[in-house]
Write a protein that holds these residues in place. Structure first.
Motif, PDB file in Angstrom:
ATOM      1  N   ASP A 164      42.426  46.471  41.696  1.00  8.23           N
ATOM      2  CA  ASP A 164      41.706  45.204  41.852  1.00  8.23           C
ATOM      3  C   ASP A 164      40.068  45.266  41.062  1.00  8.23           C
ATOM      4  OD1 ASP A 164      43.728  43.411  42.907  1.00  8.23           O
ATOM      5  OD2 ASP A 164      42.886  43.902  45.071  1.00  8.23           O
ATOM      6  N   ASP A 165      39.468  46.465  41.527  1.00 13.58           N
ATOM      7  CA  ASP A 165      38.236  46.719  41.026  1.00 13.58           C
ATOM      8  C   ASP A 165      38.345  47.113  39.581  1.00 13.58           C
ATOM      9  OD1 ASP A 165      37.092  46.492  43.633  1.00 13.58           O
ATOM     10  OD2 ASP A 165      37.271  48.649  43.805  1.00 13.58           O
ATOM     11  N   GLU A 168      38.864  43.641  37.915  1.00 11.12           N
ATOM     12  CA  GLU A 168      37.675  42.895  37.673  1.00 11.12           C
ATOM     13  C   GLU A 168      36.588  43.496  36.414  1.00 11.12           C
ATOM     14  OE1 GLU A 168      33.855  41.802  40.512  1.00 11.12           O
ATOM     15  OE2 GLU A 168      35.240  42.981  41.018  1.00 11.12           O
ATOM     16  N   GLY A 195      38.201  42.487  33.132  1.00 14.71           N
ATOM     17  CA  GLY A 195      38.053  41.224  32.745  1.00 14.71           C
ATOM     18  C   GLY A 195      36.531  41.047  32.367  1.00 14.71           C
ATOM     19  N   ARG A 196      35.335  41.706  33.034  1.00 18.01           N
ATOM     20  CA  ARG A 196      34.152  41.563  32.304  1.00 18.01           C
ATOM     21  C   ARG A 196      34.075  41.994  30.763  1.00 18.01           C
ATOM     22  NH1 ARG A 196      31.208  44.234  37.553  1.00 18.01           N
ATOM     23  NH2 ARG A 196      31.549  42.817  38.953  1.00 18.01           N
ATOM     24  N   ALA A 244      28.999  39.710  36.968  1.00 20.24           N
ATOM     25  CA  ALA A 244      30.093  38.846  37.276  1.00 20.24           C
ATOM     26  C   ALA A 244      29.459  37.313  36.557  1.00 20.24           C
ATOM     27  CB  ALA A 244      30.155  38.589  38.977  1.00 20.24           C
TER      28      ALA A 244
END
Length: 411
Positions: free
Chosen positions: A228-229, A232, A235-236, A368
């Motif tokens: 998950d990390d 993320e 995705g950034r 984020a």
């Protein structure tokens, strides 16, 4: 009359053409005055150094009378001798000198004024012809400077034709400078686009590999959390690459345009960002009028989405809101305004927010909240549509961003 009043009466700006004409005319009149003065001095010297003059008035077939030394015959036929002859000669010399001087000064002055006026007119025309290449250089530089995006008008060249002189050297040097700037900006855009495309492939592969590893039956909770990390972070990076691609494409001129209603775009964007707004507790309201512009629908949607997302993400923790309005202007323009609550923004920090990778807290890392390209893309998209964007601090905290775009001609 005070000095300030005198300065107001005087022209604020004297063109180079007018100055050259004044110089030409001044030099011509100065040379003419010197010539008249020299002619008068030489004439006066010649008259003063002349000897005795004999005057006679003879009829047809008459032979001149025999005149001795010191004898003068007047125009009436009278013969004067001795002192009378000398007095007559002196008076006649003075009369001739005065008549010649008056004729020289009066007629010469009139001739000088007429020829000087003609010379000033020709000087004005010649100065205009001489300075025409400079006007061409100035007009080209003004068009390049007036381009909505700095590099948008760099394709123009002066291409001056004419004699190989200093003005042509200036124009050629200007063309060389603009050409180098154009190549530099074009190379920068190609590098951003190519680098973004090359980086998207490994990011897509890494996302797929992480997702495969996470969904294995034997994956431990620690591995799932690590996945998950990593997703993320991935995705950034993908958002950053997408922003770079959009920034590179939005700086190009929009060639294919279609009518787009910004009110419909705002409704779609607000519905698309409703989940994020609900998660952060921010209320998004709309006050929309039909506002039709000509442009690229995808780019305009990205413009509105960036403004709304910025308003949601950079807001207060409680009782935050974002308000979006669209209005038609009286000057054939369309106005889009996005205001939000949020932290206080110093006015001197607002220009920095429109620069790529710049944020209010000077953080240059992708977080984020975004990659730091939101307002940069907004400005580029607005400029690509011949529009403008301005921002100002909202009283009580937050920002008010106003976008002005030309209305569609067939709206």
């Amino acid at each position: 009359m005070t000095v300030m009043h005198v300065r107001r009466l005087l022209p604020q700006r004297i063109t180079l053409r007018a100055r050259l004409t004044l110089i030409y005319g001044g030099l011509f009149f100065a040379a003419g005055i010197v010539l008249l003065g020299s002619t008068y001095a030489l004439f006066h010297q010649q008259i003063s150094s002349g000897g005795s003059v004999r005057f006679a008035s003879l009829g047809p077939g008459e032979s001149p009378p025999t005149i001795g030394k010191g004898t003068t015959v007047t125009a009436n036929g009278d013969t004067l001798t001795g002192g009378d002859a000398e007095k007559f000669l002196v008076s006649e010399r003075s009369r001739i000198e005065n008549a010649a001087t008056t004729s020289l000064i009066t007629q010469g002055g009139i001739a000088l004024a007429i020829v000087g006026g003609v010379a000033v007119g020709f000087g004005w025309l010649i100065a205009g012809r001489t300075l025409a290449p400079l006007r061409q250089v100035t007009e080209t530089a003004r068009r390049i400077a007036a381009a909505p995006v700095a590099e948008r008008g760099l394709h123009e060249r002066i291409a001056l034709r004419g004699p190989d002189d200093e003005v042509k050297d200036l124009a050629d040097t200007f063309d060389t400078m603009v050409e180098r700037l154009d190549r530099s900006f074009a190379g920068q855009r190609r590098f951003v686009a190519n680098a973004s495309h090359e980086l998207r492939t490994p990011l897509t592969l890494s996302r797929a590999m992480v997702e495969v590893a996470m969904h294995r039956k034997s994956a431990s909770p620690d591995l799932v959390q690590l996945g998950d990390d990593l997703l993320e972070i991935n995705g950034r990076h993908e958002r950053l690459i997408t922003g770079l691609l959009l920034l590179a494409s939005s700086e190009n001129e929009v060639i294919q345009q279609a009518p787009v209603d910004l009110a419909d775009v705002v409704e779609h964007v607000v519905a698309d960002t409703a989940r994020e707004a609900d998660a952060t507790g921010v209320v998004v309201t709309e006050d929309l009028d039909e506002t039709v512009v000509s442009g690229d629908a995808l780019l305009l949607e990205r413009l509105v989405q960036n403004l709304v997302e910025n308003g949601i993400r950079h807001n207060v923790a409680a009782d935050g809101w974002v308000r979006v309005t669209t209005r038609m202007g009286n000057d054939a323009t369309v106005h889009l305004e996005v205001s939000n609550t949020g932290p206080d923004v110093p006015p001197y920090d607002i220009p920095m927010l429109f620069e790529p990778f710049r944020r209010l807290d000077n953080d240059r890392l992708a977080t984020a909240k975004g990659a730091g390209l939101g307002l940069s893309i907004v400005r580029s998209v607005a400029a690509a549509h011949q529009g403008d964007v301005v921002a100002e601090p909202r009283q009580g905290g937050g920002l008010v961003v106003r976008v002005t775009l030309p209305a569609a001609t067939d709206a």
